[in-house]
Design a protein around this motif. Structure first.
Motif, PDB file in Angstrom:
ATOM      1  N   ALA A  23      35.495  39.770  46.480  1.00 40.78           N
ATOM      2  CA  ALA A  23      36.325  40.228  45.973  1.00 40.78           C
ATOM      3  C   ALA A  23      37.187  38.852  45.238  1.00 40.78           C
ATOM      4  CB  ALA A  23      37.642  41.147  47.012  1.00 40.78           C
ATOM      5  N   GLY A  24      36.807  38.796  45.234  1.00 41.50           N
ATOM      6  CA  GLY A  24      37.800  36.954  44.817  1.00 41.50           C
ATOM      7  C   GLY A  24      39.148  37.071  43.569  1.00 41.50           C
ATOM      8  N   VAL A  25      39.647  36.552  43.643  1.00 38.99           N
ATOM      9  CA  VAL A  25      40.797  36.470  42.829  1.00 38.99           C
ATOM     10  C   VAL A  25      41.363  35.089  41.989  1.00 38.99           C
ATOM     11  CG1 VAL A  25      43.422  37.340  42.557  1.00 38.99           C
ATOM     12  CG2 VAL A  25      42.227  37.787  44.052  1.00 38.99           C
ATOM     13  N   LYS A  27      43.194  32.384  40.382  1.00 41.10           N
ATOM     14  CA  LYS A  27      44.154  31.766  40.894  1.00 41.10           C
ATOM     15  C   LYS A  27      45.258  31.685  39.761  1.00 41.10           C
ATOM     16  CE  LYS A  27      42.115  28.476  43.869  1.00 41.10           C
ATOM     17  NZ  LYS A  27      41.750  27.278  44.974  1.00 41.10           N
ATOM     18  N   THR A  65      37.725  32.307  36.602  1.00 38.03           N
ATOM     19  CA  THR A  65      37.947  32.118  38.463  1.00 38.03           C
ATOM     20  C   THR A  65      37.285  30.901  38.809  1.00 38.03           C
ATOM     21  OG1 THR A  65      34.800  32.106  37.897  1.00 38.03           O
ATOM     22  CG2 THR A  65      36.110  33.785  37.331  1.00 38.03           C
ATOM     23  N   ASP A  74      37.563  32.316  48.377  1.00 43.87           N
ATOM     24  CA  ASP A  74      36.524  33.591  48.061  1.00 43.87           C
ATOM     25  C   ASP A  74      35.202  32.785  48.748  1.00 43.87           C
ATOM     26  OD1 ASP A  74      36.376  32.090  45.537  1.00 43.87           O
ATOM     27  OD2 ASP A  74      38.415  33.633  44.823  1.00 43.87           O
ATOM     28  N   ARG A 112      44.760  40.512  35.792  1.00 45.28           N
ATOM     29  CA  ARG A 112      45.084  39.472  36.545  1.00 45.28           C
ATOM     30  C   ARG A 112      43.148  40.153  36.134  1.00 45.28           C
ATOM     31  NH1 ARG A 112      46.362  37.870  40.663  1.00 45.28           N
ATOM     32  NH2 ARG A 112      48.341  38.330  40.776  1.00 45.28           N
ATOM     33  N   THR A 114      39.669  39.717  39.167  1.00 48.82           N
ATOM     34  CA  THR A 114      39.247  39.245  40.157  1.00 48.82           C
ATOM     35  C   THR A 114      37.414  39.488  39.712  1.00 48.82           C
ATOM     36  OG1 THR A 114      39.003  42.153  39.844  1.00 48.82           O
ATOM     37  CG2 THR A 114      40.463  40.848  41.111  1.00 48.82           C
ATOM     38  N   PHE A 115      37.158  38.824  40.952  1.00 47.17           N
ATOM     39  CA  PHE A 115      35.358  38.919  40.871  1.00 47.17           C
ATOM     40  C   PHE A 115      34.369  39.416  42.212  1.00 47.17           C
ATOM     41  CE2 PHE A 115      35.694  34.610  42.674  1.00 47.17           C
ATOM     42  CZ  PHE A 115      36.445  34.324  41.948  1.00 47.17           C
ATOM     43  N   ASP A 116      33.380  39.073  41.982  1.00 45.19           N
ATOM     44  CA  ASP A 116      32.008  39.733  42.964  1.00 45.19           C
ATOM     45  C   ASP A 116      31.393  39.071  42.353  1.00 45.19           C
ATOM     46  OD1 ASP A 116      33.709  41.526  45.121  1.00 45.19           O
ATOM     47  OD2 ASP A 116      33.915  42.584  43.653  1.00 45.19           O
ATOM     48  N   ARG A 143      36.055  41.419  36.792  1.00 46.81           N
ATOM     49  CA  ARG A 143      37.043  42.062  36.005  1.00 46.81           C
ATOM     50  C   ARG A 143      38.611  41.986  35.944  1.00 46.81           C
ATOM     51  NH1 ARG A 143      34.733  43.263  40.592  1.00 46.81           N
ATOM     52  NH2 ARG A 143      36.734  43.124  41.902  1.00 46.81           N
ATOM     53  N   GLY A 146      41.265  45.346  36.891  1.00 47.47           N
ATOM     54  CA  GLY A 146      40.867  46.293  37.482  1.00 47.47           C
ATOM     55  C   GLY A 146      39.356  46.897  36.684  1.00 47.47           C
TER      56      GLY A 146
END
Lengths: 319, 131
Positions: A23-25, A27, A65, A74, A112, A114-116, A143, A146
Motif C-alpha cells: 500500500a505504498g503511496v 510522494k 514511486t 513504505d 495519485r 499507489t503501489f504494492d 495504480r 485506484g
C-alpha cells in the motif's frame, strides 16, 4: 553457480513471495513540473508530455514511486531484513541490472500513485565482473487513481565488490549461521509448492503427497504428478517406518551443524525408503555413522536442531 | 513501417550534467549517481548513469522515431557497461515484430566506449499513418 555450502542462499530464498512494499503511496501526485524536469533531463521534446491533455512519459513509472532524499517509508520489514542479511554477509553494494515495465494506462497530472511490490526472486550466488553477489527481482504493481496503471519489474545485484573485502563471510566451512557459539543448519527453502510439507513437520507429521487422479504417492513435494501430470493432490501421513535404501558418510568438507556435537565429525546421509514406498533423503541418528547399513530398519522422529528448526530424521538400531 | 526496418541512430553525450539531472529528475539520490568520491569508494571509477535515466532515454529514442501519437506499451532493458561521464552512447534500434493492429516490437541497443550499455525491447503501438 550452485554451491551446496551456500547456506546464505537458503535464508535469502525464503524471502521470495514476501511483500517488499505494501500500500505504498507516491510522494507527489503526477504533476507537470516533475514531468517537465524529466523531459528536460532526457532531452525529450515529445509534445504529448506537455500542454492540455498532457500525459507523463510512461518511462517515469518508477520515478513516481521513489522515496527521494527522505527515503522510503513504505518498505516492508521483509525487504529491509533481506538487505540486512546481505549487508551483514558483506554484500554491501547495489547495482540495478534490469528494468521491465508494462504500461496499462497513461498517467496524467493529478493522478495519485499507489503501489504494492513483492520480492519475486532471489538468485543463487553469482560471480560477475563487478563482484560476487545475489540478484534480487522485485515486481511492483502500480495504480493511478485506484486503477491498474502498470507493472514494474526491477532486478538489482547486491554484491561484494571484486577485490574488496567481505562477500565470503557467512559462507563456507564452519562459518555458516551461528547462534550462541553453535553452528546452525541451513534454513529450508519454503515456498508454495512445499509449504504443506513443512506445516506437517511443524505438527510432527511426515506428509507424503498423493495424486488425486491416479493416487500415485510422491516425494519430495512437487506441483504435479510425475505419473499422470495431474495437479490436484492430497496427502497421506507416513507411518514413520522405513529402511535405509542407500547411504553415504560425509567426511569432507566438515559441517559442524550436521554433527551430533558441534565437533565437525563425519555424519551419515541416507536415502530412506518409507514403508509407503517413496524415498527421502535424511539423517540416520542413534547409530554411529560407520554402522549405518543398507536395509537397516529405521523409525521416524523429529529432531529440533535449534530454536527455529525441526527436521524429520530416522533413528536406526544396530543389529 | 516493416520488420527489419532500422531506426536512425541517436547519439547521447554522457555528460556529468546529464547523469546528475537524470538521477534527480527520477528522484534517485543514490550517491554513485552524483558524488564521484563516494562512487570511487564503492569501487567505481566515477559516477555513472542510473537505470531510470537509461530507461527514459530508450523510451525517448523510440517515441522520437514514431512520433507523439505512438504509445509505449512495454520497455524492458538490461544494463551492461556503465555510462560514465565523458562517454558517448549511440542508441540504435530495429523493428523485430509487427502485428496487424500496428503494434511494433523494437530491439534497442545503446553502445558506449566500453561496450553495450543497454540492450532492450520496446513494444509500441503506432496509429495508422503516423509512421
Amino acid at each position: 553457480m550452485t554451491d551446496t555450502a551456500d547456506q546464505l542462499y537458503g535464508r535469502l530464498k525464503a524471502y521470495e513471495g514476501r511483500a517488499s512494499a505494501t500500500a505504498g503511496v507516491g510522494k507527489d501526485l503526477v504533476n507537470e513540473p516533475m514531468i517537465r524536469h524529466w523531459c528536460e533531463a532526457m532531452g525529450d521534446g515529445n509534445p504529448a508530455y506537455g500542454g492540455p491533455g498532457a500525459i507523463a512519459p510512461p518511462t517515469m513509472l518508477q520515478a513516481w514511486t521513489m522515496g527521494g532524499l527522505s527515503g522510503h517509508t513504505d518498505r516492508s520489514g521483509a525487504y529491509d531484513e533481506l538487505f540486512g542479511l546481505l549487508d551483514g554477509a558483506g554484500y554491501t553494494s547495489v547495482v540495478a541490472t534490469d528494468c521491465e515495465q508494462e504500461y496499462l494506462r497513461p498517467l496524467r497530472p493529478g493522478d495519485r500513485i499507489t503501489f504494492d511490490a513483492v520480492i519475486e526472486a532471489v538468485s543463487e550466488r553469482k560471480t560477475t565482473k563487478l563482484g560476487t553477489g545475489y540478484f534480487i527481482t522485485t515486481r511492483m504493481d502500480v495504480r493511478a487513481a485506484g486503477e491498474p496503471a502498470g507493472t514494474h519489474r526491477f532486478r538489482i545485484l547486491k554484491y561484494a565488490p571484486a577485490g574488496g573485502k567481505g562477500g565470503q563471510r557467512g559462507v563456507g566451512v564452519g562459518r555458516g549461521l551461528r547462534q550462541g557459539g553453535r553452528s546452525l543448519r541451513p534454513r529450508p527453502v519454503i515456498n508454495r509448492d512445499n509449504a504443506g510439507f513443512w506445516q506437517g513437520v511443524a505438527e510432527h507429521r511426515l506428509l507424503i503427497q498423493r495424486c488425486r487422479e491416479c493416487e500415485t504417492l510422491r516425494f519430495p513435494w512437487l506441483p504435479g504428478c510425475n505419473a499422470c501430470g495431474c495437479q490436484e493432490w492430497d496427502t497421506v501421513e507416513a507411518s514413520g517406518e522405513g529402511t535405509v535404501f542407500s547411504h553415504v558418510v560425509m567426511h569432507h568438507p566438515p559441517f559442524p551443524a550436521f554433527s551430533a556435537s558441534d565437533e565437525a565429525g563425519p555424519y551419515a546421509v541416507a536415502l530412506i525408503e518409507l514403508a509407503e514406498g517413496v524415498r527421502m533423503v535424511s539423517n540416520v541418528v542413534g547409530v554411529p555413522c560407520d554402522k549405518v547399513r543398507t536395509g537397516m530398519s529405521v523409525k521416524l522422529e523429529f529432531l529440533r536442531t535449534d530454536h527455529e528448526l525441526e527436521l524429520p530424521v530416522f533413528r536406526g538400531s544396530e543389529g | 513501417m516493416k520488420v527489419g526496418e532500422e531506426l536512425a541512430p541517436l547519439e547521447i553525450a554522457v555528460t556529468r550534467t546529464l547523469i546528475v539531472a537524470g538521477a534527480v529528475a527520477s528522484r534517485d539520490y543514490q550517491d554513485v549517481h552524483h558524488d564521484a568520491g563516494l562512487a570511487q569508494q564503492k569501487g567505481s571509477p566515477d559516477i555513472f548513469m542510473n537505470i531510470l535515466t537509461t530507461n527514459g532515454l530508450v523510451g525517448r529514442y523510440v517515441t522520437d522515431h514514431f512520433g507523439p501519437s505512438a504509445v509505449l506499451r512495454k520497455v524492458a532493458i538490461r544494463l551492461g557497461a556503465p555510462n560514465y561521464p565523458g562517454d558517448t552512447m549511440v542508441l540504435s534500434g530495429t523493428i523485430t515484430a509487427l502485428d496487424d493492429a500496428g503494434t511494433a516490437e523494437v530491439t534497442v541497443v545503446g553502445a558506449n566506449g566500453l561496450g553495450r550499455h543497454v540492450t532492450g525491447t520496446v513494444t509500441v503501438s503506432v496509429p495508422e499513418g503516423s509512421a
